[in-house]
Design an enzyme around this catalytic site. Sequence first.
Site, PDB file in Angstrom:
ATOM      1  N   CYS A   2     -25.507 -14.671 -51.718  1.00  0.00           N
ATOM      2  CA  CYS A   2     -24.455 -13.746 -51.324  1.00  0.00           C
ATOM      3  C   CYS A   2     -24.920 -12.301 -51.297  1.00  0.00           C
ATOM      4  O   CYS A   2     -25.772 -11.944 -50.517  1.00  0.00           O
ATOM      5  CB  CYS A   2     -23.268 -13.942 -52.254  1.00  0.00           C
ATOM      6  SG  CYS A   2     -22.615 -15.606 -52.133  1.00  0.00           S
ATOM      7  N   ARG A  27     -17.686 -12.620 -49.573  1.00  0.00           N
ATOM      8  CA  ARG A  27     -18.585 -13.724 -49.228  1.00  0.00           C
ATOM      9  C   ARG A  27     -18.467 -14.883 -50.206  1.00  0.00           C
ATOM     10  O   ARG A  27     -18.953 -15.971 -49.935  1.00  0.00           O
ATOM     11  CB  ARG A  27     -20.035 -13.240 -49.173  1.00  0.00           C
ATOM     12  CG  ARG A  27     -20.314 -12.206 -48.116  1.00  0.00           C
ATOM     13  CD  ARG A  27     -21.764 -12.217 -47.688  1.00  0.00           C
ATOM     14  NE  ARG A  27     -22.130 -13.477 -47.071  1.00  0.00           N
ATOM     15  CZ  ARG A  27     -21.934 -13.760 -45.781  1.00  0.00           C
ATOM     16  NH1 ARG A  27     -21.365 -12.881 -44.995  1.00  0.00           N
ATOM     17  NH2 ARG A  27     -22.301 -14.926 -45.296  1.00  0.00           N
ATOM     18  N   TRP A  75     -24.381 -17.366 -55.047  1.00  0.00           N
ATOM     19  CA  TRP A  75     -23.749 -18.644 -54.716  1.00  0.00           C
ATOM     20  C   TRP A  75     -24.851 -19.679 -54.834  1.00  0.00           C
ATOM     21  O   TRP A  75     -25.803 -19.667 -54.074  1.00  0.00           O
ATOM     22  CB  TRP A  75     -23.164 -18.588 -53.308  1.00  0.00           C
ATOM     23  CG  TRP A  75     -22.252 -19.726 -52.963  1.00  0.00           C
ATOM     24  CD1 TRP A  75     -22.497 -20.712 -52.046  1.00  0.00           C
ATOM     25  CD2 TRP A  75     -20.962 -20.001 -53.495  1.00  0.00           C
ATOM     26  NE1 TRP A  75     -21.434 -21.581 -51.985  1.00  0.00           N
ATOM     27  CE2 TRP A  75     -20.474 -21.169 -52.871  1.00  0.00           C
ATOM     28  CE3 TRP A  75     -20.164 -19.383 -54.461  1.00  0.00           C
ATOM     29  CZ2 TRP A  75     -19.230 -21.718 -53.167  1.00  0.00           C
ATOM     30  CZ3 TRP A  75     -18.927 -19.937 -54.759  1.00  0.00           C
ATOM     31  CH2 TRP A  75     -18.478 -21.082 -54.112  1.00  0.00           C
ATOM     32  N   ASN A 101     -31.739 -13.529 -51.690  1.00  0.00           N
ATOM     33  CA  ASN A 101     -30.852 -14.352 -50.879  1.00  0.00           C
ATOM     34  C   ASN A 101     -31.714 -15.272 -50.031  1.00  0.00           C
ATOM     35  O   ASN A 101     -32.682 -14.826 -49.424  1.00  0.00           O
ATOM     36  CB  ASN A 101     -29.997 -13.497 -49.937  1.00  0.00           C
ATOM     37  CG  ASN A 101     -28.817 -12.876 -50.639  1.00  0.00           C
ATOM     38  OD1 ASN A 101     -28.527 -13.187 -51.791  1.00  0.00           O
ATOM     39  ND2 ASN A 101     -28.128 -11.985 -49.951  1.00  0.00           N
ATOM     40  N   GLY A 102     -31.349 -16.539 -49.934  1.00  0.00           N
ATOM     41  CA  GLY A 102     -32.095 -17.463 -49.103  1.00  0.00           C
ATOM     42  C   GLY A 102     -32.534 -18.681 -49.874  1.00  0.00           C
ATOM     43  O   GLY A 102     -32.062 -18.952 -50.988  1.00  0.00           O
ATOM     44  N   GLU A 487     -18.925 -27.766 -26.469  1.00  0.00           N
ATOM     45  CA  GLU A 487     -18.776 -26.456 -27.093  1.00  0.00           C
ATOM     46  C   GLU A 487     -19.468 -25.370 -26.282  1.00  0.00           C
ATOM     47  O   GLU A 487     -18.961 -24.251 -26.154  1.00  0.00           O
ATOM     48  CB  GLU A 487     -19.333 -26.490 -28.522  1.00  0.00           C
ATOM     49  CG  GLU A 487     -19.375 -25.152 -29.248  1.00  0.00           C
ATOM     50  CD  GLU A 487     -18.021 -24.490 -29.450  1.00  0.00           C
ATOM     51  OE1 GLU A 487     -18.000 -23.317 -29.872  1.00  0.00           O
ATOM     52  OE2 GLU A 487     -16.984 -25.134 -29.193  1.00  0.00           O
ATOM     53  N   LYS A 491     -17.494 -22.075 -24.830  1.00  0.00           N
ATOM     54  CA  LYS A 491     -17.870 -20.690 -25.116  1.00  0.00           C
ATOM     55  C   LYS A 491     -17.985 -19.887 -23.823  1.00  0.00           C
ATOM     56  O   LYS A 491     -17.531 -18.752 -23.741  1.00  0.00           O
ATOM     57  CB  LYS A 491     -19.197 -20.646 -25.882  1.00  0.00           C
ATOM     58  CG  LYS A 491     -19.080 -20.909 -27.342  1.00  0.00           C
ATOM     59  CD  LYS A 491     -18.301 -19.819 -28.053  1.00  0.00           C
ATOM     60  CE  LYS A 491     -17.557 -20.358 -29.252  1.00  0.00           C
ATOM     61  NZ  LYS A 491     -16.408 -21.206 -28.967  1.00  0.00           N
ATOM     62  N   GLU A 494     -14.485 -19.235 -22.416  1.00  0.00           N
ATOM     63  CA  GLU A 494     -13.683 -18.333 -23.232  1.00  0.00           C
ATOM     64  C   GLU A 494     -14.010 -16.865 -22.985  1.00  0.00           C
ATOM     65  O   GLU A 494     -13.113 -16.031 -22.894  1.00  0.00           O
ATOM     66  CB  GLU A 494     -13.902 -18.640 -24.719  1.00  0.00           C
ATOM     67  CG  GLU A 494     -13.189 -19.863 -25.240  1.00  0.00           C
ATOM     68  CD  GLU A 494     -13.449 -20.056 -26.722  1.00  0.00           C
ATOM     69  OE1 GLU A 494     -12.490 -20.248 -27.470  1.00  0.00           O
ATOM     70  OE2 GLU A 494     -14.628 -20.030 -27.134  1.00  0.00           O
ATOM     71  N   HIS A 510     -20.470 -40.707 -12.467  1.00  0.00           N
ATOM     72  CA  HIS A 510     -19.119 -41.228 -12.266  1.00  0.00           C
ATOM     73  C   HIS A 510     -18.153 -40.118 -11.852  1.00  0.00           C
ATOM     74  O   HIS A 510     -16.969 -40.173 -12.180  1.00  0.00           O
ATOM     75  CB  HIS A 510     -18.627 -41.916 -13.537  1.00  0.00           C
ATOM     76  CG  HIS A 510     -19.407 -43.138 -13.891  1.00  0.00           C
ATOM     77  ND1 HIS A 510     -19.251 -44.351 -13.259  1.00  0.00           N
ATOM     78  CD2 HIS A 510     -20.400 -43.327 -14.799  1.00  0.00           C
ATOM     79  CE1 HIS A 510     -20.084 -45.232 -13.758  1.00  0.00           C
ATOM     80  NE2 HIS A 510     -20.800 -44.641 -14.702  1.00  0.00           N
ATOM     81  N   LYS A 609      -7.020 -15.196 -31.968  1.00  0.00           N
ATOM     82  CA  LYS A 609      -7.928 -15.775 -32.961  1.00  0.00           C
ATOM     83  C   LYS A 609      -7.299 -16.986 -33.623  1.00  0.00           C
ATOM     84  O   LYS A 609      -7.952 -18.000 -33.836  1.00  0.00           O
ATOM     85  CB  LYS A 609      -8.304 -14.720 -34.014  1.00  0.00           C
ATOM     86  CG  LYS A 609      -9.317 -15.226 -35.044  1.00  0.00           C
ATOM     87  CD  LYS A 609     -10.632 -15.590 -34.391  1.00  0.00           C
ATOM     88  CE  LYS A 609     -11.649 -16.099 -35.391  1.00  0.00           C
ATOM     89  NZ  LYS A 609     -12.847 -16.631 -34.742  1.00  0.00           N
TER      90      LYS A 609
END
Length: 614
Positions: A2, A27, A75, A101-102, A487, A491, A494, A510, A609
Amino acid sequence: MCGIVGYVGPREASRVVVQGLKRLEYRGYDSAGVAVRQVDGRIVIRRDVGKLANLEQLLAQWPLAGQIGMGHTRWATHGAPSQRNAHPHISMNGRIVVVHNGIVENFAGLREELEAEGVQFASDTDTEVIAQLIERYVASGLTLETAVRHTLNQIKGASAVVVMSQDEPDTLYCARLGNAGGITLGVGQGEMFIASDIPAILEYTRHMIFLESRQMARLTATGYQVMDLQGQPLTPTIHAIGWDPVSAEKGEYKHFMQKEIFEQPRALIDTLGGRADFENGRVHLPEMKLTANLAQRLQKIFIVACGTSYYSGLVGKFLIESIARIPVEVEYASEFRYYDPIIDQNTAVLAITQSGETADTLAAMEQAREKGAVLWAIVNAYGSQAMRLADGYIAMQAGPEIGVASTKAFTTSIADQYLLACALGELRGTLSAARLRQLVDDLVQLPNLAGRVLDHDPQYQELASQFFKATDFLFLGRGINYPVALEGALKLKEISYIHAEGYPAGEMKHGPIALIDETMPVVALVTKDALYDKMISQVQQAKARGGIVIALAQEGDAAIQQEADHVIHVPAAPPLLAPIVNVIPLQLLSYHIAVRRGADVDQPRNLAKSVTVE
């Protein structure tokens, strides 16, 4: 992983650090800590599990006084949430302190090597390996800067790292590897700041430097030096962040959607944190309240969702059926609520919703509750209605998603369904211990794989410059990549207002094949899996009709170069995780096409949203 905050200058470091960490609380985290070099020269650490309030109580009882320090909200990835596993971590001899982080993908081998040399570890984390490696190199006679560079070149995986040492008492080092963790430098007057995200330090400066992958920096109160990991000096750009809070949140990015696409590696780390037990090869989902009895009596799962979340659920069907061997149906929530699905107490209904407030999804959940189903949710917004309704939930941990077109909620919700499938598979006995460990081990590399895709953003911009005037697109995929094609088409529709269709590639002949001509770009997902040869055949059929083929293929695939007009390369990923890696280029291609067309990327026309009315 985080939040990270670092400071060197005339102020009380502990106050700057803790206040910065508070601004990153959104976060999510399970522990927090701070390290400060005291006026007597010692580096002292305070850390605790739970919320920052616990750390603040520690600091009130045992204050830290000094003008250089760093802090972290954690985290968990490696090692359970506990005081001993909270950051910062210190080397065995107490000279080196690190926050990180990572995921250090090769930490197990490095730890074994260090333990063989007599190094004693005080935590279960992968992060401590970094501190111990730097300590080893310093002890061998290297300068601290060189020791940090040697260590960063040795660890694998996407990471953001900050280092403090007693050997250079007025200096902080920081670095970024890959795209899983950002590092922002704040340039002040006689002071310098480090943060993993802009809001942590906006109170003090609006002059920011964003480290790129494989860059590091040396900071003192009087200035900074940025270099690559070979030690070559670099001249970074200083960005003047506007005072407008909305613009400030975007930082170096032009749009929130772009920022959120690039946040996906870190969001994936956060959603895996505390759940994927890399030490023991298991999955922990305490909020789901799963038991062996519940998992074994389930006869069916319905996934209900809308829009992007529906396509995520289609991937989830593959995952749950493959791993846990439970039949899964995926339904649009808006349709589910208006027919009479066959549901009983041996059925689970899983709602996927970024906002947790989508009207159709909530209505579907209510209907499932009335019929006696077990009610689950994968949701991003804490405290939302979907989370409150559910018997058990998984929080995506994606962080705020401002752009209307969802990106990081798609990839994190797929990762969460993968975790759920693993947990169910273990409880139902459909997974051997060895297979479960392999599935969990595969997750280690996922954030770094996603980050490597982002490294090719200029290629997506170039493709956008060639195709932004197209009026129609066709997206083709098979198997687990068919939902990715859906998806990708969504995108593009949208945000660019180009008509696009996603189709299972085997169905092309087809009907859709009639549309293909020299004006029709065809995006084909041709990564190497069990259906690779079938996809090559579809590409050839599209080319035979004059179609312009943009193939998404794995790195090293030379054969596809002979079949497609354009090739987007992605790193090879474990087959069940490939959709997370493969969708990111399609997000970026859609984004850059929309930008070229002058569309309002963050707030596309006619869209909201969260759809809170029917």
